[in-house]
Design a protein around this motif. Structure first.
Motif, PDB file in Angstrom:
ATOM      1  N   ASP A 182       0.877  -1.114   0.104  1.00 30.33           N
ATOM      2  CA  ASP A 182       0.047  -0.095   0.056  1.00 30.33           C
ATOM      3  C   ASP A 182       0.886   1.120  -0.027  1.00 30.33           C
ATOM      4  O   ASP A 182       0.293   2.287   0.446  1.00 30.33           O
ATOM      5  N   THR A 183       2.067   1.162  -0.488  1.00 32.00           N
ATOM      6  CA  THR A 183       2.826   2.526  -0.684  1.00 32.00           C
ATOM      7  C   THR A 183       2.524   3.112  -1.919  1.00 32.00           C
ATOM      8  O   THR A 183       2.323   2.451  -2.847  1.00 32.00           O
ATOM      9  N   LEU A 184       2.175   4.292  -1.876  1.00 27.59           N
ATOM     10  CA  LEU A 184       1.864   5.176  -3.114  1.00 27.59           C
ATOM     11  C   LEU A 184       2.960   5.342  -3.740  1.00 27.59           C
ATOM     12  O   LEU A 184       4.168   6.036  -3.520  1.00 27.59           O
ATOM     13  N   LEU A 185       2.988   5.081  -5.253  1.00 28.31           N
ATOM     14  CA  LEU A 185       3.890   4.998  -6.007  1.00 28.31           C
ATOM     15  C   LEU A 185       3.749   6.220  -7.161  1.00 28.31           C
ATOM     16  O   LEU A 185       4.723   6.784  -7.249  1.00 28.31           O
ATOM     17  N   LEU A 186       2.683   6.218  -7.305  1.00 28.95           N
ATOM     18  CA  LEU A 186       2.318   7.684  -8.406  1.00 28.95           C
ATOM     19  C   LEU A 186       0.842   7.889  -8.558  1.00 28.95           C
ATOM     20  O   LEU A 186       0.078   7.105  -7.948  1.00 28.95           O
ATOM     21  N   LYS A 187       0.561   9.166  -8.705  1.00 27.26           N
ATOM     22  CA  LYS A 187      -0.769   9.568  -8.720  1.00 27.26           C
ATOM     23  C   LYS A 187      -0.617  10.636  -9.620  1.00 27.26           C
ATOM     24  O   LYS A 187      -0.056  11.441 -10.011  1.00 27.26           O
ATOM     25  N   THR A 188      -2.247  11.124 -10.136  1.00 22.82           N
ATOM     26  CA  THR A 188      -2.313  11.847 -11.234  1.00 22.82           C
ATOM     27  C   THR A 188      -3.213  13.258 -10.563  1.00 22.82           C
ATOM     28  O   THR A 188      -3.550  14.088 -11.163  1.00 22.82           O
ATOM     29  N   PHE A 189      -3.224  13.409  -9.142  1.00 20.80           N
ATOM     30  CA  PHE A 189      -3.770  14.612  -8.636  1.00 20.80           C
ATOM     31  C   PHE A 189      -3.119  14.878  -7.472  1.00 20.80           C
ATOM     32  O   PHE A 189      -2.208  14.149  -6.873  1.00 20.80           O
ATOM     33  N   SER A 190      -3.216  16.233  -6.641  1.00 15.88           N
ATOM     34  CA  SER A 190      -2.598  16.501  -5.525  1.00 15.88           C
ATOM     35  C   SER A 190      -2.986  16.222  -4.151  1.00 15.88           C
ATOM     36  O   SER A 190      -2.687  16.370  -3.166  1.00 15.88           O
ATOM     37  N   THR A 191      -4.459  16.015  -4.217  1.00 13.81           N
ATOM     38  CA  THR A 191      -5.215  15.662  -3.051  1.00 13.81           C
ATOM     39  C   THR A 191      -5.226  14.204  -2.595  1.00 13.81           C
ATOM     40  O   THR A 191      -4.921  13.294  -3.520  1.00 13.81           O
ATOM     41  N   PRO A 192      -5.491  13.902  -1.247  1.00 18.48           N
ATOM     42  CA  PRO A 192      -5.382  12.511  -1.139  1.00 18.48           C
ATOM     43  C   PRO A 192      -6.203  11.559  -1.645  1.00 18.48           C
ATOM     44  O   PRO A 192      -7.231  12.057  -2.153  1.00 18.48           O
ATOM     45  N   GLY A 193      -5.878  10.404  -1.999  1.00 19.44           N
ATOM     46  CA  GLY A 193      -6.779   9.520  -2.681  1.00 19.44           C
ATOM     47  C   GLY A 193      -7.114   8.471  -2.050  1.00 19.44           C
ATOM     48  O   GLY A 193      -7.754   7.562  -2.714  1.00 19.44           O
ATOM     49  N   ASP A 194      -7.346   8.557  -0.625  1.00 18.61           N
ATOM     50  CA  ASP A 194      -7.852   7.209   0.109  1.00 18.61           C
ATOM     51  C   ASP A 194      -9.382   7.295  -0.091  1.00 18.61           C
ATOM     52  O   ASP A 194     -10.095   8.564   0.139  1.00 18.61           O
TER      53      ASP A 194
END
Length: 465
Positions: free
Chosen positions: A96-108
């Motif tokens: 569950d380590t975050l590797l990448l995302k397309t937005f700046s807000t939390p994704g939970d």
């Protein structure tokens, strides 16, 4: 809560049936068309997610030695899809380590709240965020070397068009239209029943000519025809009974006359100093003849009132003068029993009525009062005109309070109050009641402080033009 009105009961029954029908139709739609819609939407969503998963997996396999968080091809593809479809996309490792995302807000995303609407297929977990299945959150497995990473996709769509709301509104509109149409239908049914009930009440009140005209061929129309058939039969039976009573009473007059003549001849043959017992017997016979003659006379009068109701002869009547004339007729009877007559008449008492009928009414009431008042008793007559077309006449005689049942039956033919003696025939008050009905007036009997009171509310009949 109990409803007495048949109209209310029918209307509420129809509305309840309508409401249940709408609910069942809605449930049927949800269980058939709604389920089919959801299955189609699921298949489309899984198809899109598989294509997206395959494209990302292909980019990863093209550059196997590069870590996922450093893979520019994957990043560009994820950002392209995110911008194109307004998605929030992120990737996590096996721990569950975050590797990448397309937005700046939390994704939970709190998956626990979505489990009720979750669908799983081919390793893809799809969680719908609303009952309408427009917004969703999905997790897709990705192979990155020897480990499995998870691709997270979050779609939140603000869809203003609500077709199900339009369907509900249409269903509600249909229900309202049907409910509005039910109201006149219910009135048609209840009005016919009210018409039948009113006719039955009029027939019970003595209007034997009353018939009902209910059109149609349904059960209510058949009930109306049965009522008319019953009314015809009863009218013939009652009419025949009245005619038989009148004929018998008339035929009794002839032998009664012969008995009276024979009794008078016996009296003429008796010597003044003859047998006292025989004289007493003859006197008793004469008294019984007189009683029987009075009874027959009243029966004939009752039959006449029943068989033929003559038209009213309206003229101005002075009730002050009629009460004075009534007193003069009964002076001997009043003096014989030492009765006191008290009159209380106020103002000018003139009313347009049928003189013969009113005279018969007052005569019978006064005769009844004199007969049933003990010696040294009091008879009180009152008359007042509270309105131009209303005159209230009452006569009260000293007497014990009557029981409710006696007051109720006092105007019935041949009913006599239980006393030590029975001076009347039991027909006088019945005749009074019929005459008052013909005069379109009302009479009531009630107990008062000084005795028994009969109160009549005479209604002005108006002079004919």
């Amino acid at each position: 809560m109990k409803f007495k009105s048949l109209y209310t009961k029918l209307l509420l029954s129809f509305l309840c049936i309508l409401f249940i029908t709408i609910i069942l139709s809605l449930l049927l739609f949800i269980g058939t068309a709604g389920r089919s819609f959801r299955n189609t939407l699921d298949n489309q969503s899984f198809g899109k997610l598989k294509i997206f998963q395959a494209m990302i997996q292909e980019k990863i396999e093209q550059m196997p030695g590069i870590p996922l968080n450093e893979n520019k091809e994957v990043k560009n593809l994820l950002h392209s899809f995110s911008d194109l479809f307004n998605l929030k996309i992120w990737v996590t490792s096996w721990d569950d380590t975050l590797l990448l995302k397309t937005f700046s807000t939390p994704g939970d995303i709190p998956v626990e709240k979505k489990k009720k609407y979750s669908v799983m297929k081919d390793g893809i977990n799809l969680y719908y965020l609303s009952r309408r299945h427009i917004s969703y959150y999905a997790t897709l497995p990705l192979k990155t070397g020897n480990t499995i990473s998870t691709l997270h996709i979050y779609l939140f769509a603000e869809h203003s068009d609500k077709p199900e709301a339009l369907f509900h509104l249409g269903l509600l509109s249909i229900g309202i239209i049907i409910a509005v149409l039910i109201v006149p239908l219910t009135k048609i049914i209840t009005n016919r029943i009210k018409q039948l009930n009113q006719s039955a009440l009029e027939f019970a009140d003595g209007n034997l000519d009353k018939r009902i005209d209910i059109k149609g061929q349904d059960e209510i129309a058949e009930l109306g025809n049965s009522f008319n058939f019953m009314a015809d039969k009863l009218e013939k039976m009652i009419q025949g009974k009245k005619e038989l009573t009148a004929n018998i009473s008339h035929e009794l007059r002839s032998p009664l006359t012969r008995i009276r003549v024979s009794n008078e001849m016996i009296q003429d043959k008796l010597l003044p100093d003859g047998d006292k017992d025989i004289k007493r017997y003859v006197k008793n016979i004469d008294h019984e003849i007189q009683t029987l003659d009075t009874l027959i006379e009243k029966i004939l009068m009752m039959s006449k009132l029943d068989l033929q109701e003559s038209a009213l002869s309206i003229e101005p009547l002075d009730f002050n003068r009629m009460i004075t004339d009534l007193e003069k007729k009964f002076i001997p009877s009043l003096e014989q029993k030492k009765l006191t007559l008290v009159k209380d008449t106020k103002g000018l008492l003139i009313l347009n009525m049928d003189k013969s009928r009113v005279a018969a009414i007052l005569l019978n009431l006064m005769d009844n009062a004199v007969k049933y008042t003990d010696e040294t008793g009091v008879i009180e007559i009152k008359a007042i005109k509270p309105e131009n077309d209303i005159l209230i006449f009452s006569i009260t005689n000293t007497y014990r309070p009557l029981k409710p049942l006696e007051l109720k039956k006092i105007f019935e033919p041949f009913f006599r109050i239980e006393t030590g003696i029975s001076p009347g025939t039991g027909l006088g008050l019945s005749i009074v009641k019929k005459l008052i009905t013909q005069c379109k007036s009302q009479i009531t009997a009630k107990n008062s402080k000084t005795g028994l009171t009969f109160e009549i509310r005479f209604q002005d009949q108006g002079l004919p033009y």
